[in-house]
Design an enzyme around this catalytic site. Structure first.
Site, PDB file in Angstrom:
ATOM      1  N   ASP A  91      -7.864   2.534  -7.279  1.00 42.60           N
ATOM      2  CA  ASP A  91      -6.804   1.671  -8.092  1.00 42.60           C
ATOM      3  C   ASP A  91      -6.260   2.156  -9.291  1.00 42.60           C
ATOM      4  O   ASP A  91      -6.453   3.501  -9.337  1.00 42.60           O
ATOM      5  CB  ASP A  91      -7.891   0.435  -8.755  1.00 42.60           C
ATOM      6  CG  ASP A  91      -8.780   0.943  -9.738  1.00 42.60           C
ATOM      7  OD1 ASP A  91      -8.534   1.769 -10.658  1.00 42.60           O
ATOM      8  OD2 ASP A  91     -10.141   0.487  -9.452  1.00 42.60           O
ATOM      9  N   HIS A 108      -9.836  10.648  -4.842  1.00 34.39           N
ATOM     10  CA  HIS A 108      -9.570  10.181  -3.537  1.00 34.39           C
ATOM     11  C   HIS A 108      -8.287   9.462  -3.090  1.00 34.39           C
ATOM     12  O   HIS A 108      -7.984   8.628  -2.486  1.00 34.39           O
ATOM     13  CB  HIS A 108     -10.724   9.030  -3.359  1.00 34.39           C
ATOM     14  CG  HIS A 108     -12.086   9.442  -3.128  1.00 34.39           C
ATOM     15  ND1 HIS A 108     -13.152   8.771  -3.364  1.00 34.39           N
ATOM     16  CD2 HIS A 108     -12.485  10.659  -2.872  1.00 34.39           C
ATOM     17  CE1 HIS A 108     -14.458   9.299  -3.191  1.00 34.39           C
ATOM     18  NE2 HIS A 108     -14.092  10.583  -2.944  1.00 34.39           N
ATOM     19  N   CYS A 140      12.089  12.136   7.443  1.00 29.71           N
ATOM     20  CA  CYS A 140      12.121  12.533   8.558  1.00 29.71           C
ATOM     21  C   CYS A 140      12.524  11.292   9.666  1.00 29.71           C
ATOM     22  O   CYS A 140      12.827  11.681  10.757  1.00 29.71           O
ATOM     23  CB  CYS A 140      10.904  13.179   9.341  1.00 29.71           C
ATOM     24  SG  CYS A 140       9.556  11.909   9.307  1.00 29.71           S
ATOM     25  N   THR A 184     -21.121   4.711 -10.309  1.00 32.25           N
ATOM     26  CA  THR A 184     -21.085   5.157  -9.236  1.00 32.25           C
ATOM     27  C   THR A 184     -22.551   5.343  -8.647  1.00 32.25           C
ATOM     28  O   THR A 184     -23.408   5.682  -9.244  1.00 32.25           O
ATOM     29  CB  THR A 184     -20.020   6.371  -9.006  1.00 32.25           C
ATOM     30  OG1 THR A 184     -20.288   7.203  -7.621  1.00 32.25           O
ATOM     31  CG2 THR A 184     -20.839   7.377  -9.979  1.00 32.25           C
ATOM     32  N   SER A 185     -22.502   5.172  -7.050  1.00 33.31           N
ATOM     33  CA  SER A 185     -23.806   5.077  -6.498  1.00 33.31           C
ATOM     34  C   SER A 185     -24.216   6.530  -6.316  1.00 33.31           C
ATOM     35  O   SER A 185     -25.349   6.987  -6.210  1.00 33.31           O
ATOM     36  CB  SER A 185     -23.669   4.254  -5.095  1.00 33.31           C
ATOM     37  OG  SER A 185     -22.763   5.039  -4.269  1.00 33.31           O
TER      38      SER A 185
END
Ligand code: OAD
Length: 242
Positions: A91, A108, A140, A184-185
């Site tokens: 985010d 990330h 491209c 955060t885990s």
């Protein structure tokens, strides 16, 4: 002093965003990681990949930073200390809270950056953006090759080298003083391993809703909602260390 701040989805939970592994409402409880977050997910099912990240972007747009984001931004604004802010979040709440003034290392990637998987062309998008798979790459000309520039499992995180250096000593050789992990885990590498790389003399603080995940590694633990605990913590840090 050198201060390293690592944030995870828990810092945005009080804004109304879902975390990844919350047992009731976590994103990975309803969605399969291999379908939308692995290095081959886009190739396997681009429509699903696109729909998933459009949905996350929409949720971020519908909500806003909370007092935790503002407290971190306010601290970085006023401190004389050298702070590196690293987030696993895709985010844009740290950027909004700082008014775009601080460098946020988004390891990330970001929901607000797109990349062409064919030619590597990267560009930024704003709030309200909804990606259409039929769009052609402006560089491209390939159709259907543009995806949200987030880091999938199996891909390299951003800023790894800079982060590794700062965790021990800064560019002038001064050692890390504080390692602060918020919301955060601590189960996803490489971020989960940062605390072990941090200078052995640094003060390691874990601020999280609960202590069931990574807390055993940290000496200093603060339990509670980020929107309440983070402003108190940074006010104290500023009063004690500037
Ligand atoms: P997780 O869902 O694994 O962990 C979120 C942590 O935040 C948990 O420990 C919760 O207890 C805590 N938490 C929840 N609400 C909170 C609140 N209001 N205040 C404070 N803490 C709260 O999310 P992350 O650790 O961010 O990567 O996940 C790491 C990575 O896994 C993500 O960046 C994402 C995901 O797969 C990729 O997709 C590459």
């Amino acid at each position: 002093m050198n201060i390293f701040i690592l944030t995870g989805s828990g810092v945005s939970a009080d804004s109304g965003l879902r975390t990844f592994r919350d047992e009731e409402n976590g994103i990975w409880m309803g969605e399969c990681i291999k379908d939308v977050a692995c290095s081959d997910s886009f190739e396997t099912n681009p429509e699903l990949f696109n729909k998933f990240y459009n949905g996350l972007r929409e949720a971020v747009d519908e909500h806003a930073p909370n007092p935790a984001h503002y407290a971190i931004a306010d601290y970085i604004n006023k401190t004389k200390n050298n702070v590196m802010l690293v987030t696993q979040n895709v985010d844009n709440y740290h950027e909004i809270a700082s008014g775009g003034k601080h460098k946020v290392r988004k390891m990330h990637g970001s929901l607000y950056k797109m990349v062409c998987v064919k030619c590597g062309n990267c560009y930024e998008v704003g709030s309200g953006y909804c990606h259409q798979m039929t769009s052609a790459c402006e560089d491209c000309g390939e159709v259907g090759s543009i995806r949200t520039n987030i880091v999938c499992f199996g891909e390299n995180v951003h800023y790894q080298e800079e982060i590794n250096k700062f965790l021990y000593k800064d560019e002038c050789g001064n050692r890390l003083d504080y390692f602060i992990a918020i919301g955060t885990s601590g189960v996803v590498y490489p971020a989960a391993g940062f605390v072990k790389r941090a200078h052995f003399n640094s003060t390691k603080v874990y601020i999280n809703l609960d202590m069931k995940d990574a807390s055993h590694i940290y000496k200093h633990k603060i339990t509670g909602r980020a929107a309440e605990t983070v402003p108190v913590f940074f006010e104290k840090l500023f009063n004690e260390h500037g």
